[in-house]
Write a protein that holds these residues in place. Structure first.
Motif, mmCIF file in Angstrom:
data_model
loop_
_atom_site.group_PDB
_atom_site.id
_atom_site.type_symbol
_atom_site.label_atom_id
_atom_site.label_comp_id
_atom_site.label_asym_id
_atom_site.label_seq_id
_atom_site.Cartn_x
_atom_site.Cartn_y
_atom_site.Cartn_z
ATOM 1 N N GLY A 1 0.785 -1.227 0.000
ATOM 2 C CA GLY A 1 0.000 0.000 0.000
ATOM 3 C C GLY A 1 0.820 1.282 0.000
ATOM 4 N N ILE A 2 2.143 1.168 0.068
ATOM 5 C CA ILE A 2 3.007 2.350 0.077
ATOM 6 C C ILE A 2 3.513 2.596 -1.342
ATOM 7 C CG2 ILE A 2 5.128 3.370 0.981
ATOM 8 C CD1 ILE A 2 2.974 3.042 3.095
ATOM 9 N N PRO A 3 3.169 3.744 -1.955
ATOM 10 C CA PRO A 3 3.689 4.036 -3.295
ATOM 11 C C PRO A 3 5.158 4.448 -3.224
ATOM 12 C CG PRO A 3 2.376 5.881 -2.491
ATOM 13 C CD PRO A 3 2.251 4.777 -1.467
ATOM 14 N N ASN A 4 5.884 4.186 -4.299
ATOM 15 C CA ASN A 4 7.285 4.608 -4.414
ATOM 16 C C ASN A 4 8.159 4.066 -3.293
ATOM 17 O OD1 ASN A 4 6.990 6.099 -6.822
ATOM 18 N ND2 ASN A 4 6.087 7.787 -5.652
ATOM 19 N N PHE A 5 7.895 2.824 -2.883
ATOM 20 C CA PHE A 5 8.793 2.167 -1.935
ATOM 21 C C PHE A 5 10.117 1.908 -2.646
ATOM 22 C CE2 PHE A 5 10.576 -1.621 0.087
ATOM 23 C CZ PHE A 5 10.527 -1.266 1.425
ATOM 24 N N PHE A 6 11.230 2.130 -1.943
ATOM 25 C CA PHE A 6 12.553 2.014 -2.561
ATOM 26 C C PHE A 6 13.247 0.721 -2.151
ATOM 27 C CE2 PHE A 6 17.172 2.358 -2.243
ATOM 28 C CZ PHE A 6 17.512 2.721 -3.529
ATOM 29 N N LEU A 7 13.896 0.076 -3.127
ATOM 30 C CA LEU A 7 14.740 -1.082 -2.830
ATOM 31 C C LEU A 7 15.872 -1.129 -3.847
ATOM 32 C CD1 LEU A 7 15.026 -3.616 -0.980
ATOM 33 C CD2 LEU A 7 13.959 -4.908 -2.844
ATOM 34 N N HIS A 8 17.089 -1.283 -3.351
ATOM 35 C CA HIS A 8 18.232 -1.501 -4.234
ATOM 36 C C HIS A 8 18.518 -2.995 -4.283
ATOM 37 C CE1 HIS A 8 21.974 -0.523 -6.340
ATOM 38 N NE2 HIS A 8 22.514 -1.506 -5.643
ATOM 39 N N VAL A 9 18.640 -3.531 -5.502
ATOM 40 C CA VAL A 9 18.956 -4.953 -5.681
ATOM 41 C C VAL A 9 20.354 -5.063 -6.290
ATOM 42 C CG1 VAL A 9 16.588 -5.769 -5.772
ATOM 43 C CG2 VAL A 9 17.644 -4.919 -7.859
ATOM 44 N N PHE A 10 21.067 -6.120 -5.927
ATOM 45 C CA PHE A 10 22.504 -6.221 -6.150
ATOM 46 C C PHE A 10 22.859 -7.314 -7.145
ATOM 47 C CE2 PHE A 10 21.822 -4.455 -2.033
ATOM 48 C CZ PHE A 10 22.927 -3.700 -1.687
ATOM 49 N N SER A 11 23.970 -7.138 -7.849
ATOM 50 C CA SER A 11 24.624 -8.263 -8.490
ATOM 51 C C SER A 11 25.485 -8.962 -7.443
ATOM 52 C CB SER A 11 25.501 -7.799 -9.652
ATOM 53 O OG SER A 11 26.643 -7.090 -9.164
ATOM 54 N N ARG A 12 25.903 -10.178 -7.728
ATOM 55 C CA ARG A 12 26.731 -10.925 -6.783
ATOM 56 C C ARG A 12 28.043 -10.189 -6.506
ATOM 57 N NH1 ARG A 12 30.662 -14.745 -5.994
ATOM 58 N NH2 ARG A 12 30.123 -16.562 -4.695
ATOM 59 N N ASN A 13 28.680 -9.700 -7.563
ATOM 60 C CA ASN A 13 29.962 -9.010 -7.386
ATOM 61 C C ASN A 13 29.802 -7.711 -6.611
ATOM 62 O OD1 ASN A 13 31.390 -10.993 -8.725
ATOM 63 N ND2 ASN A 13 31.372 -9.937 -10.699
#
Length: 262
Positions: free
Chosen positions: A203-215
């Motif tokens: 229900g929260i708009p514009n929730f932020f998440l950074h996703v990573f490569s393994r390196n």
């Protein structure tokens, strides 16, 4: 009821986006957190991995603890707990659980980027689960957090941290298109990093998440001084370790749990 006025961007806590702040300050999200995330069943593999790596004694800091669903099993078996979160609503739930079971858990409200209140070499072990590291916006801010964790841990202290995999987006609907458009946007947009995602969450708009490569994940840990004992690749459903990880595991893993030492 009148809506809460938006906080100016310059007043947001370091590393925290407006959407994340709305999430942090919501009593409804805290109250429904455990039920929405199927407490217990979906966490079994994570719980087992943490329990096997973290010794059953000493003080464990749960950094970005939420409702402390990762910390409570450790305290039940004999550890002492320090629950750290920016959300007073989440910490309210933690305090209620600790009181109900008479668990040795202390709560500390703090931004993960600003952990100066915790003394050097005062924590035996630490955990940061459920991609909480990815909720910190900006590589410099994530570096500040990891530097704090390394500083707070005693020599030989163990650290368990989870992130999601950037390249795993390929397996989502229209994943190849999303990856291509995202890489182009990240290249053209000032201040945007590859892996920065904004989406609607609970229900929260514009929730932020950074996703990573393994390196990227491994380098971030090493830059803050951690020795990586193992990066555990996760299955799509996160219920176990990815089989045949040697075969394109950098793409197929939904994320990783890093088992580290100071």
């Amino acid at each position: 009821m009148a809506s809460r006025p938006s906080q100016p961007s310059w007043q947001l806590p370091p590393g925290v986006t407006r959407g994340s702040l709305d999430y942090i300050e919501s009593p409804a999200i805290a109250d429904g957190y455990d039920e929405d995330l199927a407490f217990g069943s979906d966490f079994q593999f994570d719980e087992e991995t943490i329990a096997q790596f973290i010794p059953a004694s000493g003080l464990v800091a749960d950094l970005g603890c939420g409702t402390a669903r990762a910390l409570i099993p450790l305290v039940r078996r004999g550890n002492r707990g320090l629950a750290v979160d920016l959300s007073p609503e989440m910490l309210r739930i933690v305090a209620e659980k600790a009181c109900s079971e008479q668990l040795d858990i202390e709560c500390l409200q703090a931004n993960l980027v600003e952990l100066d209140a915790i003394q050097d070499a005062s924590i035996d072990h630490a955990i940061c689960m459920f991609s909480t590291l990815g909720m910190i916006k900006g590589a410099p801010h994530r570096r500040q957090f990891l530097d704090h964790v390394h500083r707070m841990l005693k020599p030989g202290g163990r650290f368990v941290v989870h992130v999601h995999n950037f390249w795993f987006n390929y397996f989502e609907p229209n994943g190849a298109y999303w990856l291509a458009s995202h890489l182009l946007k990240a290249w053209l947009t000032p201040g945007m990093e590859r892996g920065d995602k904004y989406y609607r969450y609970r229900g929260i708009p514009n929730f932020f998440l950074h996703v990573f490569s393994r390196n990227e994940f491994a380098q971030a840990l090493k830059q803050s001084g951690f020795k990586i004992n193992r990066l555990v690749p996760l299955r799509m459903d996160r219920q176990g370790e990815l089989p045949h990880a040697w075969l394109l595991g950098g793409w197929r893993a939904s994320g990783w749990i890093a088992l580290c030492e100071k």
